[in-house]
Write a protein that holds these residues in place. Sequence first.
Motif, PDB file in Angstrom:
ATOM      1  N   CYS A  19       0.864  -1.184   0.000  1.00 14.33           N
ATOM      2  CA  CYS A  19       0.000   0.000   0.000  1.00 14.33           C
ATOM      3  C   CYS A  19       0.896   1.228   0.000  1.00 14.33           C
ATOM      4  N   PHE A  20       0.303   2.368  -0.334  1.00 12.21           N
ATOM      5  CA  PHE A  20       1.004   3.649  -0.197  1.00 12.21           C
ATOM      6  C   PHE A  20       0.725   4.137   1.217  1.00 12.21           C
ATOM      7  N   LYS A  21       1.612   3.721   2.129  1.00 11.17           N
ATOM      8  CA  LYS A  21       1.379   4.011   3.544  1.00 11.17           C
ATOM      9  C   LYS A  21       1.595   5.489   3.858  1.00 11.17           C
ATOM     10  N   LEU A  22       0.702   6.035   4.679  1.00  5.78           N
ATOM     11  CA  LEU A  22       0.825   7.427   5.097  1.00  5.78           C
ATOM     12  C   LEU A  22       1.273   7.543   6.546  1.00  5.78           C
ATOM     13  N   TYR A  23       0.758   6.662   7.385  1.00  8.24           N
ATOM     14  CA  TYR A  23       1.017   6.773   8.827  1.00  8.24           C
ATOM     15  C   TYR A  23       0.587   5.473   9.489  1.00  8.24           C
ATOM     16  N   GLU A  24       1.290   5.104  10.536  1.00  7.20           N
ATOM     17  CA  GLU A  24       0.775   4.006  11.359  1.00  7.20           C
ATOM     18  C   GLU A  24       1.204   4.196  12.797  1.00  7.20           C
ATOM     19  N   ASN A  25       0.399   3.688  13.690  1.00  3.40           N
ATOM     20  CA  ASN A  25       0.804   3.555  15.081  1.00  3.40           C
ATOM     21  C   ASN A  25       0.391   2.155  15.523  1.00  3.40           C
ATOM     22  N   GLU A  26       0.418   1.905  16.808  1.00  2.78           N
ATOM     23  CA  GLU A  26       0.196   0.529  17.269  1.00  2.78           C
ATOM     24  C   GLU A  26      -1.160  -0.024  16.831  1.00  2.78           C
ATOM     25  N   GLU A  27      -2.159   0.833  16.780  1.00  2.00           N
ATOM     26  CA  GLU A  27      -3.526   0.324  16.591  1.00  2.00           C
ATOM     27  C   GLU A  27      -4.185   0.693  15.273  1.00  2.00           C
ATOM     28  N   SER A  28      -3.549   1.568  14.477  1.00  2.00           N
ATOM     29  CA  SER A  28      -4.211   2.011  13.248  1.00  2.00           C
ATOM     30  C   SER A  28      -3.201   2.250  12.133  1.00  2.00           C
ATOM     31  N   LEU A  29      -3.739   2.270  10.917  1.00  2.00           N
ATOM     32  CA  LEU A  29      -2.905   2.447   9.721  1.00  2.00           C
ATOM     33  C   LEU A  29      -3.655   3.345   8.742  1.00  2.00           C
ATOM     34  N   ALA A  30      -2.931   4.247   8.096  1.00  4.02           N
ATOM     35  CA  ALA A  30      -3.514   5.117   7.066  1.00  4.02           C
ATOM     36  C   ALA A  30      -2.773   4.896   5.761  1.00  4.02           C
ATOM     37  N   PHE A  31      -3.529   4.785   4.674  1.00  7.31           N
ATOM     38  CA  PHE A  31      -2.900   4.554   3.358  1.00  7.31           C
ATOM     39  C   PHE A  31      -3.795   5.128   2.266  1.00  7.31           C
ATOM     40  N   MET A  32      -3.195   5.315   1.085  1.00 10.40           N
ATOM     41  CA  MET A  32      -3.940   5.889  -0.032  1.00 10.40           C
ATOM     42  C   MET A  32      -4.939   4.875  -0.587  1.00 10.40           C
ATOM     43  N   ASP A  33      -6.102   5.365  -0.993  1.00  6.19           N
ATOM     44  CA  ASP A  33      -7.072   4.536  -1.712  1.00  6.19           C
ATOM     45  C   ASP A  33      -6.596   4.409  -3.160  1.00  6.19           C
ATOM     46  N   ILE A  34      -6.564   3.191  -3.671  1.00  2.00           N
ATOM     47  CA  ILE A  34      -6.051   3.002  -5.040  1.00  2.00           C
ATOM     48  C   ILE A  34      -7.109   3.239  -6.122  1.00  2.00           C
ATOM     49  N   ASN A  35      -8.337   3.550  -5.691  1.00  2.00           N
ATOM     50  CA  ASN A  35      -9.385   3.950  -6.646  1.00  2.00           C
ATOM     51  C   ASN A  35      -9.955   5.292  -6.178  1.00  2.00           C
ATOM     52  N   PRO A  36      -9.131   6.344  -6.223  1.00  2.00           N
ATOM     53  CA  PRO A  36      -9.535   7.594  -5.566  1.00  2.00           C
ATOM     54  C   PRO A  36     -10.724   8.271  -6.245  1.00  2.00           C
ATOM     55  N   VAL A  37     -11.669   8.739  -5.421  1.00  2.00           N
ATOM     56  CA  VAL A  37     -12.781   9.535  -5.974  1.00  2.00           C
ATOM     57  C   VAL A  37     -12.357  10.983  -6.142  1.00  2.00           C
TER      58      VAL A  37
END
Length: 141
Positions: A19-37
Amino acid sequence: MHAVSDCIFCKIVAGEIPCFKLYENEESLAFMDINPVSSGHCLIVPKQHGADLLAISDAGLCAAACTAKKVARAVKATLDTRGLNLLQCNGEAAGQSVLHFHIHIIPREMDDGMAMNWDIVPGDMAAIGVLAEQIRNNIED
Ligand code: 5GP
Ligand code: ZN
């Protein structure tokens, strides 16, 4: 971390698919949507699997919400976007296609034509009041 073997977001959390990771910590992960609206559309997930809002833990929900705020700030700083929608779908009827709780961050511009908003039409106050009473009675601590 409990993972579900056929869940695409569990596989992303585990690093089994990229994934195109943006941020993570112990409990969550943020990444780019590969079908962006829209440009900058991204997703926040709790790392622990739960199909939807009703299935995830309070800790997972809180972690995802706080990460959404952190990432939203960065999206706005990056794109200077005029607005952001946070969207979270539960169930097929609501348009949920991946059954691992996630929050969409969707950058918006003025008159971008995205069909996500609705006109304000006053409701039936009596019916709203009856429903409020019924929902209140079903709230559990
Ligand atoms: P939903 O329809 O469940 O609210 O949103 C699921 C989102 O996940 C969609 O916007 C879709 O584009 C995104 N998505 C589905 N598969 C993948 C994937 O493999 N990688 C990434 N980054 N996003 C995905
Ligand atoms: Zn999952």
